[in-house]
Design a protein around this motif. Structure first.
Motif, PDB file in Angstrom:
ATOM      1  N   GLU A 474      56.208  26.388 -95.901  1.00  0.00           N
ATOM      2  CA  GLU A 474      56.419  27.590 -96.930  1.00  0.00           C
ATOM      3  C   GLU A 474      58.025  27.325 -97.183  1.00  0.00           C
ATOM      4  O   GLU A 474      58.873  27.206 -95.965  1.00  0.00           O
ATOM      5  N   ASP A 475      58.255  27.688 -98.384  1.00  0.00           N
ATOM      6  CA  ASP A 475      59.331  27.417 -98.410  1.00  0.00           C
ATOM      7  C   ASP A 475      60.189  26.001 -98.079  1.00  0.00           C
ATOM      8  O   ASP A 475      61.473  26.080 -97.315  1.00  0.00           O
ATOM      9  N   ASP A 476      59.231  25.033 -98.656  1.00  0.00           N
ATOM     10  CA  ASP A 476      59.676  23.822 -98.207  1.00  0.00           C
ATOM     11  C   ASP A 476      60.409  22.977 -96.890  1.00  0.00           C
ATOM     12  O   ASP A 476      61.099  22.540 -96.833  1.00  0.00           O
TER      13      ASP A 476
END
Length: 750
Positions: A474-476
């Motif tokens: 999630e989110d890099d």
């Protein structure tokens, strides 16, 4: 020898037994060990010198013995107090300890330089006994202060332990033992012209027996080790008695007694080591080896790897491997590799206690080890222990004896595990059904949090892991969604462990990482190992559906069979499918910009929510919320500022709503919130807290709120009524929102 001296002699010898036991058994320098040793030694000192005192006929020699005896006795209150405070998890401050040590030292100096502490001796019917002087009374006051204070603090600590039953039982024995020991103070009556035989030795022995029982019972000393060295300690004590015998023939000469005692104390360490070395022969085992082996035997269940590591380091082996028997093969405990052709292996190694592999060319080519030791249970092989070469040496007869003891210990461990697993094996069939049902259920779950908890419950049931974590992309980065004793919250996508998981798409252990690195020469290898160390886990399962979307990290409590590994892989594969479905579903029901549920989801689910809420006789409130003058913000400050305001308002609304409340993005700057199970006053209170909030002022906007609600009613709704009620609820909230704006905005209407 006077018959009246026998009780102190017996108690002195028993105390010496305890003193020597503590010396032999305690290798660590914890405070409790030192306190116990000094306590037992000073008690021995007291009884031993009183034994000699009761056998002397010379008043002058009796005077000297009294001074020597009391030089140790005066320190007993301080030692007992410190011991009690140690058990009570409370420590003497250095200043306090120094102060009381100086007081004890003052008493010792006064004993040898004045008659203020003891003033000669009484000649009683049982022998000479010290005559107390005025300073002795101060000593008794000081003694009472330390002993009563120590007992009181231990009692308070004992009462404060609510849940730890084992600790409470231990402290109960210690407290009662200390209290009974303190009753030995009755001997001080004879210091004040009362011709009473000193029976304090009874209380000393009972008190120290309770101490010893507590120490052994609650594992402060290894009882199995005491049993092994009972012969050694007995020989040592018999020798001490023989050494004491000449004292009775030297009793007329004080100088010769002192010289003899001094010589004994100088030679005792050498005699101790001599008997210890001889006892090795009688016991047929190495002293230090058995001590360590018994220490290892008391390690917890997860210590099998510790045992193997310890043997490897102790014998300086190039390698070690343990293969455990399963249905059609043997699998490695350390890296989950397999030895197939089980029947052929059993034919080779059956009826052997050990086998040197280099004696057979075929075995030498097949196994890269020097020695193998089969492990048995009821004459059936349950495992194979392979050992590599010894560093700069070879296996001799002594090594083979040591290894026999070691394999016996491993066999006990494995048999214990097998017995424990019988119940598990009986439930295996039920577990297979459970696993199939669980994987079906996983795919059907629609909430991510519920899904993760279900997955980890299944994994923990299969593995009984000490530590476990579920990481999701999630989110890099990979974020920790579930934790059992794991603390690393995020792992970057560029991390070495992530890169290897993506390449291999298989579960990883430290050994498999090394093998994978040998085959592929990975730059990310060191980073991957470091991440596993930071996580403090030893096996990682990827959750992948073409792309890595997460992983499960575990620290194993016990070894995992091949079947268990396959089961977890199946769970991981099912998890990937379920997570992908939830993510797709999330995109369809949530507003991507604010992460609120969208209007489509409201339209599809509000009817069902109304039906359920109303028929359960619960209340339902609908809040229609609009940002005042939002168009002006967009026009004057731009869409970027407008976006910032929308996100800020969502954050504020989320901070005021409950977990059970649902927030929707109804339009551009318009939001809807559904709130259940509250009354009208609570909703008004909520609105009153949101509107003038500091967060909204800092954001530079105001809100208008229209509220409609559905009262609980006795009569149940019919399905065809729901659409009408839904429309009325939304319409009423919208009308009230319009009224709130008409009144000047920054307000609410119900």
């Amino acid at each position: 020898m006077s018959l009246y001296s026998l009780p102190p002699l017996i108690s002195a010898l028993l105390l010496l037994y305890l003193v020597v036991g503590i010396i032999v058994l305690y290798k660590k320098k914890e405070n409790i060990n030192k306190c116990l040793f000094i306590f037992a030694f000073l008690s021995f000192w007291w009884q031993f010198f009183w034994f000699i005192l009761f056998n002397t006929n010379s008043p002058g020699l009796a005077n000297i013995l009294v001074k020597v005896g009391y030089s140790g006795i005066v320190f007993l209150p301080l030692v007992v107090n410190n011991l009690l405070l140690t058990f009570a998890n409370s420590k003497n401050t250095k200043k306090r300890l120094y102060l009381h040590s100086l007081i004890a030292l003052f008493f010792v100096i006064s004993i040898w330089t004045t008659n203020f502490f003891v003033n000669g001796v009484y000649s009683y019917w049982f022998g000479f006994y010290p005559k107390a002087s005025w300073l002795h009374i101060l000593y008794l006051i000081w003694l009472s202060y330390l002993l009563v204070g120590g007992l009181f603090k231990l009692y308070v600590y004992y009462k404060g332990l609510n849940k730890n039953k084992s600790e409470k039982n231990k402290l109960k024995f210690v407290w009662v033992g200390s209290f009974i020991y303190v009753l030995a103070s009755i001997d001080f009556l004879s210091n004040y012209s009362l011709s009473l035989y000193p029976i304090g030795f009874i209380f000393i022995l009972i008190g120290l027996f309770l101490y010893s029982y507590s120490i052994v019972k609650y594992k402060l000393i290894n009882i199995s080790y005491i049993g092994k060295y009972l012969l050694f300690l007995s020989l040592y004590i018999i020798l001490i008695i023989l050494l004491l015998t000449p004292l009775f023939y030297l009793k007329q000469s004080f100088f010769l007694i002192i010289l003899y005692v001094f010589t004994c104390f100088l030679t005792l360490p050498f005699i101790f080591n001599f008997i210890k070395s001889k006892s090795k022969y009688f016991l047929g085992e190495k002293f230090e080896y058995i001590h360590k082996l018994n220490t290892l035997e008391n390690l917890q269940k997860n210590s099998l790897k510790d045992l193997l590591d310890w043997l490897k380091n102790t014998m300086k082996l190039s390698s070690i491997e343990l293969f455990l028997e399963e249905e059609n093969s043997f699998y490695s405990y350390l890296n989950n590799e397999e030895l197939t052709k089980k029947n052929e292996i059993l034919k080779i190694f059956s009826n052997h206690n050990y086998l040197f592999l280099n004696e057979d060319e075929t075995l030498k080519k097949t196994f890269d080890y020097e020695l193998v030791l089969p492990l048995y249970s009821d004459d059936e092989i349950i495992g194979l222990l392979f050992l590599g070469e010894k560093e700069n040496s070879f296996f001799d007869e002594i090594d083979l004896k040591k290894l026999k003891n070691f394999t016996s210990l491993i066999e006990k461990y494995l048999i214990f595990e097998l017995e424990n697993n019988k119940k598990y094996l009986e439930l295996m069939e039920a577990d297979v059904k459970y696993l199939l049902e669980a994987t079906k259920r996983i795919v059907e779950i629609k909430e991510l949090k519920e899904l993760v908890e279900n997955i980890m419950n299944i994994v923990l049931r299969l593995t009984n892991s000490q530590k476990a974590g579920f990481y999701l992309f999630e989110d890099d980065c990979f974020k920790l969604e579930y934790s059992k004793n794991l603390h690393l919250q995020e792992i970057e996508k560029q991390d070495g462990l992530i890169q290897i998981l993506e390449q291999s798409n298989k579960y990883l252990t430290a050994q498999r990482l090394k093998d994978f690195n040998v085959d592929n020469a990975l730059k990310s290898f060191d980073g991957a190992l470091k991440t596993m160390e930071n996580l403090d886990v030893d096996i990682v399962f990827p959750i992948s559906d073409n792309n890595l979307i997460g992983f499960i990290a575990l620290k194993r409590q016990n070894f995992l069979s091949t079947k268990t590994l396959h089961d977890i892989n199946l769970i991981a594969f099912s998890s990937a499918m379920a997570i992908k479905n939830i993510m797709l579903n999330k995109k369809s029901i949530k507003d991507s910009f604010t992460d609120c549920y969208n209007r489509k989801y409201l339209d599809e689910n509000i009817g069902q929510l109304i039906f359920k809420t109303a028929n359960e006789k619960r209340s339902l409130f609908l809040l229609m919320i609009d940002i005042d003058k939002f168009k002006e913000i967009n026009d004057s400050k731009g869409h970027k500022e407008g976006d910032r305001v929308i996100k800020g308002v969502v954050k504020i609304l989320n901070s005021y709503k409950r977990v059970s409340d649902i927030l929707f993005r109804y339009g551009g700057d318009e939001f809807t919130m559904l709130v259940r199970d509250v009354d009208l006053e609570s909703i008004k209170s909520m609105a009153k807290r949101i509107l003038p909030s500091l967060e909204l002022k800092n954001l530079g906007v105001t809100l208008s709120i229209g509220i409609s609600y559905l009262k609980p009613r006795e009569k149940r709704y019919k399905l065809d009524e729901i659409e009408h009620i839904k429309a009325e609820l939304l319409k009423k909230a919208d009308e009230n929102l319009f009224k709130a704006k008409a009144k000047g905005r920054n307000g609410f209407v119900v």
